[in-house]
Design a protein around this motif. Structure first.
Motif, short mmCIF file in Angstrom:
data_model
loop_
_atom_site.label_atom_id
_atom_site.label_comp_id
_atom_site.label_asym_id
_atom_site.label_seq_id
_atom_site.Cartn_x
_atom_site.Cartn_y
_atom_site.Cartn_z
N ALA A 82 0.78 -1.23 -0.07
CA ALA A 82 -0.03 0.02 0.07
C ALA A 82 0.83 1.06 0.10
O ALA A 82 1.97 1.41 0.47
N LEU A 83 0.41 2.18 -0.75
CA LEU A 83 1.10 3.59 -0.69
C LEU A 83 0.36 4.49 0.19
O LEU A 83 -0.93 4.37 0.26
N PRO A 84 0.77 5.61 0.86
CA PRO A 84 2.26 5.81 0.85
C PRO A 84 2.96 4.87 1.70
O PRO A 84 2.41 4.24 2.65
N ARG A 85 4.35 4.76 1.47
CA ARG A 85 5.19 3.67 2.35
C ARG A 85 6.51 4.24 2.37
O ARG A 85 6.91 4.91 1.40
N ILE A 92 14.01 -2.13 -4.37
CA ILE A 92 12.96 -2.43 -5.37
C ILE A 92 11.81 -1.81 -5.16
O ILE A 92 10.91 -2.25 -4.32
N ILE A 93 11.43 -1.02 -5.95
CA ILE A 93 9.77 -0.50 -5.83
C ILE A 93 9.13 -0.75 -7.01
O ILE A 93 7.76 -0.21 -7.28
N SER A 114 4.97 8.04 -2.33
CA SER A 114 3.38 8.40 -2.11
C SER A 114 2.52 8.03 -3.21
O SER A 114 1.34 7.83 -2.93
N ARG A 115 2.71 7.97 -4.44
CA ARG A 115 1.94 7.72 -5.51
C ARG A 115 2.49 7.27 -6.55
O ARG A 115 3.45 7.46 -7.01
N GLN A 116 1.56 6.08 -6.95
CA GLN A 116 2.11 5.53 -8.40
C GLN A 116 1.57 6.23 -9.53
O GLN A 116 0.36 6.48 -9.68
N ALA A 129 7.14 9.24 -16.13
CA ALA A 129 7.12 9.22 -14.85
C ALA A 129 6.54 7.72 -14.07
O ALA A 129 5.30 7.45 -14.68
N LEU A 130 7.15 7.24 -13.42
CA LEU A 130 6.70 5.92 -12.76
C LEU A 130 6.09 6.33 -11.21
O LEU A 130 5.01 5.63 -10.91
N PHE A 131 6.65 6.95 -10.34
CA PHE A 131 6.28 7.17 -9.00
C PHE A 131 6.50 8.72 -8.61
O PHE A 131 7.26 9.30 -9.03
N GLU A 132 5.81 9.09 -7.64
CA GLU A 132 5.78 10.36 -6.98
C GLU A 132 6.64 9.98 -5.47
O GLU A 132 6.06 9.00 -4.88
N LEU A 133 7.52 10.60 -5.11
CA LEU A 133 8.31 10.35 -3.87
C LEU A 133 8.56 11.56 -3.09
O LEU A 133 8.83 12.82 -3.73
#
Length: 138
Positions: A82-85, A92-93, A114-116, A129-133
């Motif tokens: 689950a996100l956020p994490r 590996i994400i 935080s977000r996929q 863009a894959l993820f927001e962190l």
């Protein structure tokens, strides 16, 4: 004893992600939480030391390091986390699949994922863009 040691403790707490700290000796009893150190014998609304508030961490976008079909989890894993994490540098994400090759996407630093941003199973190109962190503070 001055307050220099308190400032050093607050700095260590911030650097190591410690949320709360309690200290007691023969003369004093302190509780540190959320950037403030409170003396237990003092009223709670009167901190003896307060760190300045920090601006929220800016979001960053993790881009695809190469082309492939995006997968948030390994094909043998049942469920995605689950996100956020919180993730550690090098963890590996996600994965990018190109033919029979499954290449990992690694966290660039200790951060909060935080977000996929990419959909599962979609072909992504280099730089997509894959993820927001949100990078953890040093």
């Amino acid at each position: 004893m001055g307050s220099e040691w308190i400032e050093a403790v607050m700095d260590l707490m911030r650097r190591h992600g410690i949320a709360e700290f309690e200290y007691e000796d023969a003369d004093r009893h302190f509780v540190a939480s959320e950037g403030a150190i409170l003396e237990v014998d003092q009223p709670l609304n009167q901190p003896i030391f307060h760190q300045p508030d920090h601006a929220p961490r800016a979001g960053e976008t993790l881009l695809a390091p190469h082309i492939g079909m995006f997968r948030a989890t390994h094909p043998l894993d049942a469920d995605a986390a689950a996100l956020p994490r919180l993730v550690r540098r090098g963890e590996i994400i996600g994965y990018l699949k190109a033919g029979a090759l499954l290449r990992p996407v690694l966290a660039p630093s200790d951060c909060v994922l935080s977000r996929q941003l990419a959909d599962e199973g979609v072909l992504v190109g280099y730089g997509t863009a894959l993820f927001e962190l949100h990078t953890a503070r040093p």
